[in-house]
Write a protein that holds these residues in place. Structure first.
Motif, PDB file in Angstrom:
ATOM      1  N   ARG A 168      34.971  63.853  35.242  1.00  0.00           N
ATOM      2  CA  ARG A 168      34.076  63.705  36.396  1.00  0.00           C
ATOM      3  C   ARG A 168      34.753  64.191  37.674  1.00  0.00           C
ATOM      4  O   ARG A 168      34.125  64.794  38.541  1.00  0.00           O
ATOM      5  CB  ARG A 168      33.634  62.243  36.543  1.00  0.00           C
ATOM      6  N   ALA A 182      26.277  66.504  44.353  1.00  0.00           N
ATOM      7  CA  ALA A 182      26.523  65.701  43.135  1.00  0.00           C
ATOM      8  C   ALA A 182      27.381  64.502  43.552  1.00  0.00           C
ATOM      9  O   ALA A 182      28.570  64.442  43.261  1.00  0.00           O
ATOM     10  CB  ALA A 182      27.227  66.544  42.068  1.00  0.00           C
ATOM     11  N   ALA A 184      27.915  61.330  42.790  1.00  0.00           N
ATOM     12  CA  ALA A 184      28.719  60.480  41.893  1.00  0.00           C
ATOM     13  C   ALA A 184      29.983  61.219  41.453  1.00  0.00           C
ATOM     14  O   ALA A 184      31.072  60.630  41.381  1.00  0.00           O
ATOM     15  CB  ALA A 184      27.890  60.055  40.678  1.00  0.00           C
ATOM     16  N   LEU A 185      29.850  62.514  41.173  1.00  0.00           N
ATOM     17  CA  LEU A 185      31.006  63.300  40.733  1.00  0.00           C
ATOM     18  C   LEU A 185      31.978  63.515  41.888  1.00  0.00           C
ATOM     19  O   LEU A 185      33.201  63.416  41.720  1.00  0.00           O
ATOM     20  CB  LEU A 185      30.549  64.644  40.155  1.00  0.00           C
ATOM     21  N   PRO A 242      26.686  60.913  31.848  1.00  0.00           N
ATOM     22  CA  PRO A 242      25.379  61.573  32.010  1.00  0.00           C
ATOM     23  C   PRO A 242      25.351  62.510  33.216  1.00  0.00           C
ATOM     24  O   PRO A 242      24.812  63.615  33.142  1.00  0.00           O
ATOM     25  CB  PRO A 242      24.401  60.407  32.197  1.00  0.00           C
ATOM     26  N   GLU A 243      25.984  62.085  34.328  1.00  0.00           N
ATOM     27  CA  GLU A 243      25.945  62.942  35.530  1.00  0.00           C
ATOM     28  C   GLU A 243      26.783  64.204  35.336  1.00  0.00           C
ATOM     29  O   GLU A 243      26.508  65.246  35.922  1.00  0.00           O
ATOM     30  CB  GLU A 243      26.380  62.170  36.792  1.00  0.00           C
ATOM     31  N   LEU A 244      27.801  64.131  34.475  1.00  0.00           N
ATOM     32  CA  LEU A 244      28.608  65.325  34.170  1.00  0.00           C
ATOM     33  C   LEU A 244      27.791  66.285  33.302  1.00  0.00           C
ATOM     34  O   LEU A 244      27.786  67.501  33.516  1.00  0.00           O
ATOM     35  CB  LEU A 244      29.913  64.929  33.464  1.00  0.00           C
ATOM     36  N   ASP A 246      24.518  66.513  33.241  1.00  0.00           N
ATOM     37  CA  ASP A 246      23.474  67.111  34.104  1.00  0.00           C
ATOM     38  C   ASP A 246      24.055  68.240  34.947  1.00  0.00           C
ATOM     39  O   ASP A 246      23.470  69.314  35.056  1.00  0.00           O
ATOM     40  CB  ASP A 246      22.889  66.053  35.056  1.00  0.00           C
ATOM     41  N   PHE A 247      25.230  67.971  35.552  1.00  0.00           N
ATOM     42  CA  PHE A 247      25.879  68.961  36.425  1.00  0.00           C
ATOM     43  C   PHE A 247      26.180  70.233  35.640  1.00  0.00           C
ATOM     44  O   PHE A 247      25.902  71.350  36.090  1.00  0.00           O
ATOM     45  CB  PHE A 247      27.165  68.355  37.001  1.00  0.00           C
TER      46      PHE A 247
END
Ligand code: ADP
Ligand code: MG
Length: 323
Positions: A168, A182, A184-185, A242-244, A246-247
């Motif tokens: 991340r 982004a 959160a990242l 999940p956010e990684l 998506d990115f």
């Protein structure tokens, strides 16, 4: 003559280590995440980490408090990886004479906030002037209660597991550099969370522990070298946030590559006794609401790390080879 770039960071450390003397009060010398020293009947785990402007942070881009937070988090993570409890820090600071005092105060606000969050305080340091580029070097000492974890305790058959979701921070750096939204990242990169309570909890349950500062593969390689065994990582077992995902999907990046080689996550990688690994991972998740995931295994063999049975091209970050 040998240029530093020819032998890389770890080659340099090996050469310098040969020049050091030993002492009965140094229980753990050069080679682990912290030195462990005996002081009377107590033991301290001690580490230092240096951050240089424009190498590790950019004053104009990052929020100033986050620079200080990250400096503290890097050392707290090393103390966490020994299973020790942070006590106090000393900070050496070199700054050009036209650096703004208010900016330096902001950096130290972040530094103190991070230390305070994990039970440590700033107890001293050194201040000097340099020509250009702010340099911060933070020394942190932690209390060792009875025992501490090393990189070198892994045994053949052990499972290798990692806390949280690696990769991340590296994605956050890319997002920040490319102006991608982004949050959160980016926060994982600028305000990393050292796994202090997690390290203390893991200590009695693990055979070996290291913090993931230079990437999962490279740091698993340190367990392999220190424990003198083969560590094989299953590339697809490393959990992807999940956010990684998506990115990476949106920007054409490879989530597995980032999770394997991305640095500065400050997660913990551990060697677990194979029969207990599943239960330890389940208990860990219950305790911290964070996954502990088996990503590989230790075996008799050459002291190196492999990914899906193959030697990796480049495991992670080396300051002297990157510049
Ligand atoms: P980490 O990534 O956990 O901070 P490093 O890779 O920076 O660890 O350092 C590995 C080991 O080498 C540590 O035990 C550290 O104390 C030691 N080390 C690094 N640089 C030096 C140096 N210049 N002199 C003596 N020991 C060093
Ligand atoms: Mg470390």
């Amino acid at each position: 003559m040998t240029a530093l770039r020819d032998i890389g960071e770890f080659g340099i450390i090996d050469r310098l280590a040969k020049l050091a003397s030993t002492s009965p009060n140094v229980v753990e010398g050069i080679g682990d995440d912290c030195a462990v020293v005996r002081v009377g009947n107590e033991m301290l785990a001690v580490t230092c980490d240096m951050l240089i402007q424009d190498v590790h942070f950019r004053v104009h881009r990052e929020r100033l408090q986050e620079i200080g937070w990250k400096a503290a988090a890097a050392s707290l993570s090393d103390v966490a990886s020994m299973g020790a409890s942070p006590l106090f820090a000393l900070v050496s600071c070199a700054a050009p004479s036209d650096f703004e005092m208010e900016a330096l105060e902001e950096i130290f606000r972040g530094l103190n906030a991070c230390l305070g969050e994990y039970g440590a305080v700033l107890a001293g340091g050194d201040t000097t002037c340099c020509e250009s580029h702010l340099v911060l070097d933070l020394m942190l000492a932690g209390r060792v209660e009875d025992r501490y974890a090393r990189r070198s305790g892994a045994r053949p058959g052990d499972a290798i597991a990692v806390t949280g979701y690696p990769g991340r921070s590296a994605a956050g750096l890319q997002a920040q550099e490319q102006g991608i939204d982004a949050p959160a990242l980016i926060e994982a990169h600028t305000r990393p969370i050292p796994r202090v309570a997690e390290g203390r909890w893991l200590l009695p349950r693990v055979h070996a522990m290291i913090d993931v500062s230079d990437g999962v593969v490279q740091d698993a390689g340190h367990i392999a070298e220190a424990s003198n065994l083969l560590v094989d990582i299953d590339a697809l077992a490393v959990p992807i946030a999940p956010e990684l995902a998506d990115f990476c999907h949106a920007h054409g990046a490879d989530p597995n590559a980032l999770a394997l080689a991305g640095g500065e996550d400050y997660e913990l990688a551990v060697a677990l006794p194979p029969n207990d690994a599943e239960a330890i991972c389940a208990d860990f998740e219950k305790e911290f609401g964070l996954p502990l995931t088996v990503i590989g295994a230790c075996a008799d063999g050459p002291a190196e790390v492999r990914v899906n049975g193959e030697k990796p091209d480049s495991g992670g970050f080396d300051h002297f080879r990157a510049l």
